[in-house]
Motif scaffolding. Structure first.
Motif, PDB file in Angstrom:
ATOM      1  N   ALA A 124      37.026  17.719  48.743  1.00 44.03           N
ATOM      2  CA  ALA A 124      36.120  18.142  47.676  1.00 44.03           C
ATOM      3  C   ALA A 124      35.995  19.660  47.651  1.00 44.03           C
ATOM      4  O   ALA A 124      35.997  20.268  46.580  1.00 44.03           O
ATOM      5  CB  ALA A 124      34.747  17.496  47.859  1.00 44.03           C
ATOM      6  N   ASN A 125      35.928  20.289  48.833  1.00 44.33           N
ATOM      7  CA  ASN A 125      35.845  21.747  48.885  1.00 44.33           C
ATOM      8  C   ASN A 125      37.119  22.390  48.345  1.00 44.33           C
ATOM      9  O   ASN A 125      37.061  23.398  47.643  1.00 44.33           O
ATOM     10  CB  ASN A 125      35.593  22.222  50.313  1.00 44.33           C
ATOM     11  N   ALA A 126      38.277  21.808  48.668  1.00 42.38           N
ATOM     12  CA  ALA A 126      39.541  22.369  48.192  1.00 42.38           C
ATOM     13  C   ALA A 126      39.679  22.204  46.683  1.00 42.38           C
ATOM     14  O   ALA A 126      40.206  23.080  45.999  1.00 42.38           O
ATOM     15  CB  ALA A 126      40.713  21.699  48.906  1.00 42.38           C
ATOM     16  N   VAL A 127      39.195  21.100  46.143  1.00 43.12           N
ATOM     17  CA  VAL A 127      39.321  20.833  44.714  1.00 43.12           C
ATOM     18  C   VAL A 127      38.384  21.713  43.906  1.00 43.12           C
ATOM     19  O   VAL A 127      38.738  22.187  42.827  1.00 43.12           O
ATOM     20  CB  VAL A 127      39.047  19.333  44.429  1.00 43.12           C
ATOM     21  N   THR A 128      37.196  21.974  44.412  1.00 39.41           N
ATOM     22  CA  THR A 128      36.201  22.719  43.644  1.00 39.41           C
ATOM     23  C   THR A 128      36.172  24.213  43.985  1.00 39.41           C
ATOM     24  O   THR A 128      35.372  24.940  43.431  1.00 39.41           O
ATOM     25  CB  THR A 128      34.795  22.133  43.882  1.00 39.41           C
ATOM     26  N   ARG A 129      37.054  24.659  44.849  1.00 42.89           N
ATOM     27  CA  ARG A 129      37.078  26.067  45.256  1.00 42.89           C
ATOM     28  C   ARG A 129      37.560  26.952  44.107  1.00 42.89           C
ATOM     29  O   ARG A 129      38.394  26.557  43.303  1.00 42.89           O
ATOM     30  CB  ARG A 129      38.012  26.220  46.455  1.00 42.89           C
ATOM     31  N   ASP A 130      37.061  28.187  44.048  1.00 43.72           N
ATOM     32  CA  ASP A 130      37.488  29.156  43.047  1.00 43.72           C
ATOM     33  C   ASP A 130      38.717  29.888  43.596  1.00 43.72           C
ATOM     34  O   ASP A 130      38.630  30.652  44.551  1.00 43.72           O
ATOM     35  CB  ASP A 130      36.359  30.156  42.764  1.00 43.72           C
ATOM     36  N   TYR A 131      39.878  29.627  43.003  1.00 41.99           N
ATOM     37  CA  TYR A 131      41.130  30.200  43.464  1.00 41.99           C
ATOM     38  C   TYR A 131      41.510  31.463  42.692  1.00 41.99           C
ATOM     39  O   TYR A 131      42.618  31.969  42.854  1.00 41.99           O
ATOM     40  CB  TYR A 131      42.261  29.171  43.332  1.00 41.99           C
ATOM     41  N   SER A 132      40.631  32.009  41.867  1.00 43.15           N
ATOM     42  CA  SER A 132      40.987  33.163  41.046  1.00 43.15           C
ATOM     43  C   SER A 132      41.315  34.386  41.913  1.00 43.15           C
ATOM     44  O   SER A 132      42.261  35.121  41.616  1.00 43.15           O
ATOM     45  CB  SER A 132      39.864  33.493  40.062  1.00 43.15           C
ATOM     46  N   GLY A 133      40.575  34.619  42.973  1.00 39.64           N
ATOM     47  CA  GLY A 133      40.854  35.740  43.869  1.00 39.64           C
ATOM     48  C   GLY A 133      42.215  35.602  44.522  1.00 39.64           C
ATOM     49  O   GLY A 133      42.967  36.577  44.655  1.00 39.64           O
ATOM     50  N   LEU A 134      42.553  34.404  44.924  1.00 40.87           N
ATOM     51  CA  LEU A 134      43.846  34.144  45.546  1.00 40.87           C
ATOM     52  C   LEU A 134      44.976  34.403  44.556  1.00 40.87           C
ATOM     53  O   LEU A 134      45.983  35.035  44.885  1.00 40.87           O
ATOM     54  CB  LEU A 134      43.903  32.698  46.052  1.00 40.87           C
ATOM     55  N   MET A 135      44.814  33.935  43.322  1.00 39.82           N
ATOM     56  CA  MET A 135      45.849  34.119  42.311  1.00 39.82           C
ATOM     57  C   MET A 135      46.013  35.600  41.970  1.00 39.82           C
ATOM     58  O   MET A 135      47.136  36.072  41.753  1.00 39.82           O
ATOM     59  CB  MET A 135      45.525  33.304  41.056  1.00 39.82           C
ATOM     60  N   LYS A 136      44.926  36.364  41.941  1.00 38.52           N
ATOM     61  CA  LYS A 136      45.019  37.801  41.687  1.00 38.52           C
ATOM     62  C   LYS A 136      45.766  38.490  42.815  1.00 38.52           C
ATOM     63  O   LYS A 136      46.589  39.387  42.577  1.00 38.52           O
ATOM     64  CB  LYS A 136      43.617  38.404  41.531  1.00 38.52           C
ATOM     65  N   ALA A 137      45.500  38.097  44.058  1.00 37.97           N
ATOM     66  CA  ALA A 137      46.201  38.685  45.206  1.00 37.97           C
ATOM     67  C   ALA A 137      47.682  38.368  45.168  1.00 37.97           C
ATOM     68  O   ALA A 137      48.520  39.232  45.476  1.00 37.97           O
ATOM     69  CB  ALA A 137      45.576  38.175  46.507  1.00 37.97           C
ATOM     70  N   ILE A 138      48.044  37.159  44.765  1.00 34.57           N
ATOM     71  CA  ILE A 138      49.454  36.787  44.648  1.00 34.57           C
ATOM     72  C   ILE A 138      50.131  37.614  43.554  1.00 34.57           C
ATOM     73  O   ILE A 138      51.233  38.114  43.726  1.00 34.57           O
ATOM     74  CB  ILE A 138      49.597  35.271  44.382  1.00 34.57           C
ATOM     75  N   ALA A 139      49.458  37.733  42.417  1.00 34.60           N
ATOM     76  CA  ALA A 139      50.004  38.516  41.310  1.00 34.60           C
ATOM     77  C   ALA A 139      50.163  39.977  41.722  1.00 34.60           C
ATOM     78  O   ALA A 139      51.166  40.628  41.391  1.00 34.60           O
ATOM     79  CB  ALA A 139      49.108  38.388  40.094  1.00 34.60           C
ATOM     80  N   LYS A 140      49.206  40.507  42.464  1.00 37.73           N
ATOM     81  CA  LYS A 140      49.273  41.895  42.922  1.00 37.73           C
ATOM     82  C   LYS A 140      50.440  42.082  43.890  1.00 37.73           C
ATOM     83  O   LYS A 140      51.167  43.066  43.831  1.00 37.73           O
ATOM     84  CB  LYS A 140      47.951  42.271  43.593  1.00 37.73           C
ATOM     85  N   LYS A 141      50.645  41.096  44.763  1.00 36.46           N
ATOM     86  CA  LYS A 141      51.729  41.176  45.734  1.00 36.46           C
ATOM     87  C   LYS A 141      53.092  41.111  45.037  1.00 36.46           C
ATOM     88  O   LYS A 141      54.037  41.783  45.443  1.00 36.46           O
ATOM     89  CB  LYS A 141      51.610  40.046  46.749  1.00 36.46           C
ATOM     90  N   LYS A 142      53.187  40.321  43.984  1.00 37.63           N
ATOM     91  CA  LYS A 142      54.428  40.224  43.213  1.00 37.63           C
ATOM     92  C   LYS A 142      54.636  41.443  42.328  1.00 37.63           C
ATOM     93  O   LYS A 142      55.716  41.646  41.794  1.00 37.63           O
ATOM     94  CB  LYS A 142      54.431  38.961  42.356  1.00 37.63           C
ATOM     95  N   GLY A 143      53.608  42.247  42.135  1.00 37.82           N
ATOM     96  CA  GLY A 143      53.726  43.466  41.353  1.00 37.82           C
ATOM     97  C   GLY A 143      53.547  43.249  39.860  1.00 37.82           C
ATOM     98  O   GLY A 143      54.093  43.972  39.037  1.00 37.82           O
TER      99      GLY A 143
END
Length: 144
Positions: A124-143
């Motif tokens: 339940a925690n994994a499903v309802t977690r806000d992943y926006s910060g993680l996705m921004k970090a991935i996008a930043k790492k990819k440039g």
């Protein structure tokens, strides 16, 4: 008696005594290990547990309505089954397996509400977690 002879005699007696004591100790240790490694047989008594009546997976997915007569829409049997299911409208819209409703927007950018009742807490925690910060970090790492 000379000192060298006396010393060698004492060494021989001590060596024999040590060998004897070691053999005795090793034998007792081996017996202890053998006793520990013997499999112990334990008898398990059987407990009968009553399992509550649960609905089948088919009932959860398709609902409890009886299956209506199949129409022949196309030649492909799998596609025909899907079309018959859609035409009958007997998909279970109340479960987590329900198709997406077009009455509500699918993605608004905001987190989608999700019913986590019955889920284990980590899931339940994994499903309802806000992943926006993680996705921004991935996008930043990819440039991007």
């Amino acid at each position: 008696m000379k000192a060298k002879t006396f010393e060698s005699l004492i060494r021989k007696v001590v060596r024999e005594e040590i060998d004897y004591a070691l053999r005795r100790e090793i034998k007792s240790l081996k017996e202890d290990l053998r006793d520990e490694l013997k499999p112990t047989i334990t008898e398990h008594t059987e407990r009968k547990v009553e399992v509550p009546q649960q609905s089948s997976l088919k009932e959860k997915i398709m609902g409890k309505n009886p299956i209506k007569k199949q129409q022949h829409f196309v030649g492909d049997s799998m596609l025909n089954d899907l079309l018959n299911e859609t035409a009958a409208g007997d998909t279970n819209l109340n479960s987590g397996n329900a198709p997406v409703s077009m009455a509500q927007p699918f993605a608004t950018g905001a987190p989608l509400p999700m019913d986590t009742a019955g889920m284990p807490e980590p899931v339940a925690n994994a499903v309802t977690r806000d992943y926006s910060g993680l996705m921004k970090a991935i996008a930043k790492k990819k440039g991007r």
